[in-house]
Design an enzyme around this catalytic site. Structure first.
Site, PDB file in Angstrom:
ATOM      1  N   GLY A 109       0.121  -5.878  -7.066  1.00 39.84           N
ATOM      2  CA  GLY A 109       1.095  -5.027  -6.367  1.00 39.84           C
ATOM      3  C   GLY A 109       0.393  -4.213  -5.289  1.00 39.84           C
ATOM      4  N   HIS A 110      -0.728  -3.561  -5.691  1.00 38.79           N
ATOM      5  CA  HIS A 110      -1.514  -2.815  -4.703  1.00 38.79           C
ATOM      6  C   HIS A 110      -2.023  -3.755  -3.609  1.00 38.79           C
ATOM      7  CE1 HIS A 110      -2.445  -0.327  -8.475  1.00 38.79           C
ATOM      8  NE2 HIS A 110      -1.814   0.525  -7.692  1.00 38.79           N
ATOM      9  N   GLY A 166       4.943   1.085  -2.487  1.00 38.38           N
ATOM     10  CA  GLY A 166       5.665   0.031  -3.185  1.00 38.38           C
ATOM     11  C   GLY A 166       7.067   0.472  -3.547  1.00 38.38           C
ATOM     12  N   LYS A 175       8.492  -0.411  -5.988  1.00 36.52           N
ATOM     13  CA  LYS A 175       8.499  -0.203  -7.450  1.00 36.52           C
ATOM     14  C   LYS A 175       8.769   1.266  -7.763  1.00 36.52           C
ATOM     15  CE  LYS A 175       6.200  -0.456 -11.673  1.00 36.52           C
ATOM     16  NZ  LYS A 175       5.285   0.681 -11.724  1.00 36.52           N
ATOM     17  N   ASP A 176       8.130   2.164  -6.970  1.00 41.08           N
ATOM     18  CA  ASP A 176       8.346   3.599  -7.159  1.00 41.08           C
ATOM     19  C   ASP A 176       9.382   4.064  -6.136  1.00 41.08           C
ATOM     20  OD1 ASP A 176       5.994   4.558  -9.117  1.00 41.08           O
ATOM     21  OD2 ASP A 176       5.287   2.935  -7.842  1.00 41.08           O
TER      22      ASP A 176
HETATM   23  P1  AMP Z   1      -0.147   3.693  -8.135  1.00 35.16           P
HETATM   24  O1  AMP Z   1      -1.595   3.332  -8.129  1.00 35.16           O
HETATM   25  O2  AMP Z   1       0.569   3.283  -9.372  1.00 35.16           O
HETATM   26  O3  AMP Z   1       0.106   5.126  -7.736  1.00 35.16           O
HETATM   27  O4  AMP Z   1       0.522   2.826  -6.989  1.00 35.16           O
HETATM   28  C1  AMP Z   1       0.051   2.862  -5.670  1.00 35.16           C
HETATM   29  C2  AMP Z   1       1.060   2.192  -4.779  1.00 35.16           C
HETATM   30  O5  AMP Z   1       1.229   0.841  -5.192  1.00 35.16           O
HETATM   31  C3  AMP Z   1       2.437   2.857  -4.852  1.00 35.16           C
HETATM   32  O6  AMP Z   1       3.002   2.909  -3.551  1.00 35.16           O
HETATM   33  C4  AMP Z   1       3.188   1.930  -5.756  1.00 35.16           C
HETATM   34  O7  AMP Z   1       4.583   1.936  -5.532  1.00 35.16           O
HETATM   35  C5  AMP Z   1       2.599   0.585  -5.375  1.00 35.16           C
HETATM   36  N1  AMP Z   1       2.833  -0.377  -6.460  1.00 35.16           N
HETATM   37  C6  AMP Z   1       2.567  -0.198  -7.777  1.00 35.16           C
HETATM   38  N2  AMP Z   1       2.979  -1.262  -8.486  1.00 35.16           N
HETATM   39  C7  AMP Z   1       3.529  -2.135  -7.606  1.00 35.16           C
HETATM   40  C8  AMP Z   1       4.143  -3.420  -7.718  1.00 35.16           C
HETATM   41  N3  AMP Z   1       4.289  -4.036  -8.891  1.00 35.16           N
HETATM   42  N4  AMP Z   1       4.590  -4.001  -6.593  1.00 35.16           N
HETATM   43  C9  AMP Z   1       4.461  -3.394  -5.387  1.00 35.16           C
HETATM   44  N5  AMP Z   1       3.885  -2.190  -5.216  1.00 35.16           N
HETATM   45  C10 AMP Z   1       3.429  -1.558  -6.300  1.00 35.16           C
END
Ligand code: AMP
Length: 298
Positions: free
Chosen positions: A51-52, A166, A168-169
């Site tokens: 995702g990242h 993402g 996702k959030d």
């Molecule tokens: P995090 O490390 O969880 O804070 O996520 C960092 C970024 O990656 C945020 O903008 C999230 O929305 C994005 N992100 C996390 N999981 C996914 C996913 N499965 N698909 C797309 N983007 C994602």
């Protein structure tokens, strides 16, 4: 001019440069900006997954220089949440960032971001941040205050042309877009689609908590959302929500919330009209708090 040289003449291109201090990051970016090169920023909490990586690839494709931040932001965790056990693997993250063609990894220690006497925060008030995850009975609006504060700081430090998040959030995206608009921050916010496992489970660093025995239950979240979209299209939004609720119940999952909302201002939506509708879902599965959503276009 070779951008890698601008960042660090001793640094071979294709390598990623690790920076921990805000002033060093500023100093590295100043000549890049003077050259008129575009800067893309991908804020993350590390423990990178596909995702990242989808965000990193988009940034790489669109911007001259790509910065990814790795920072497990303490202020967005509530008391009793998983700050201490949140998964971390900086070495692996650096390899993945290098493979994705990232130029700079910014991984500051907490004291660099929140020095002694830190007393200022950025808060998107009401409506967007006190519903869904921000509901006081759930993570509470303090969670989004932590997010918008750290993202505002990153925007000030990096000065990106484009920042990648993402979908996702989805609620985080809405809060950040509103902050950027309200505070006139000169950055374009890109929200990219949710990347999923083969069984539909949305990728998340927190999936590391999932025992294989609860994987099937975890996959019910995305199944429920898929059914919700189908039933909404063939029937109504309330049919969609009912279909999702049934699917979760069959899997033995009790949603923390399952709601239909406007993706921009997060007001409640009763039926599919001429604007997209966000169906957002959170549930605890096997000790991991999972979120997922679907955006239904009219
Ligand atoms: P995090 O490390 O969880 O804070 O996520 C960092 C970024 O990656 C945020 O903008 C999230 O929305 C994005 N992100 C996390 N999981 C996914 C996913 N499965 N698909 C797309 N983007 C994602």
């Amino acid at each position: 001019m070779d951008l890698a040289e601008l960042v660090d003449p001793a640094h071979p291109q294709g390598d990623v440069k690790l920076i921990r201090a805000r002033d060093e990051l500023r100093a590295a970016l100043a000549p890049v900006r003077r050259e008129g090169a575009s800067i893309g920023l991908v804020p993350t909490m590390g423990f990178l997954h596909d995702g990242h990586l989808s965000l990193l690839r988009a940034a790489r494709a669109e911007c001259d220089l790509v910065v990814v931040s790795l920072f497990v932001n303490p202020t967005q965790f509530g008391p009793g949440e998983d700050l201490d056990r949140y998964p971390r693997d900086e070495e692996r993250d650096l390899c993945l960032a290098a493979e994705a063609g990232v130029d700079i990894v910014y991984a500051p220690p907490a004291e660099e971001v929140y020095p002694d006497g830190f007393a200022t925060s950025v808060e998107v008030e009401g409506g967007i941040t006190d519903v869904l995850c921000g509901d006081p009975s759930r993570r509470g609006p303090g969670h989004f205050r932590g997010v918008t504060t750290v993202v505002a700081k990153l925007f000030n430090t990096v000065g990106p042309d484009v920042a990648y998040f993402g979908q996702k959030d989805a609620q985080q995206v809405a809060a950040i877009r509103r902050m950027v608009r309200d505070l006139d921050i000169p950055v374009r916010v890109e929200a990219l689609p949710i990347v999923r496992e083969a069984d539909g489970l949305a990728l998340s660093s927190r999936n590391a908590y999932l025992d294989p025995r609860v994987r099937e239950q975890a996959a019910s979240l995305s199944r429920a959302l898929r059914l919700a979209e189908q039933a909404t299209r063939t029937g109504s939004l309330s049919d969609g929500l009912a279909a999702a609720r049934d699917e979760l119940a069959t899997a033995g999952v009790e949603p923390e919330y399952l709601e239909a909302r406007d993706p921009e201002d997060l007001t409640e939506v009763a039926k599919l009209g001429d604007r997209p509708v966000l169906i957002a879902l959170a549930a605890e599965v096997g000790g991991a708090r999972l979120i997922d959503n679907v955006l239904i276009e009219p």
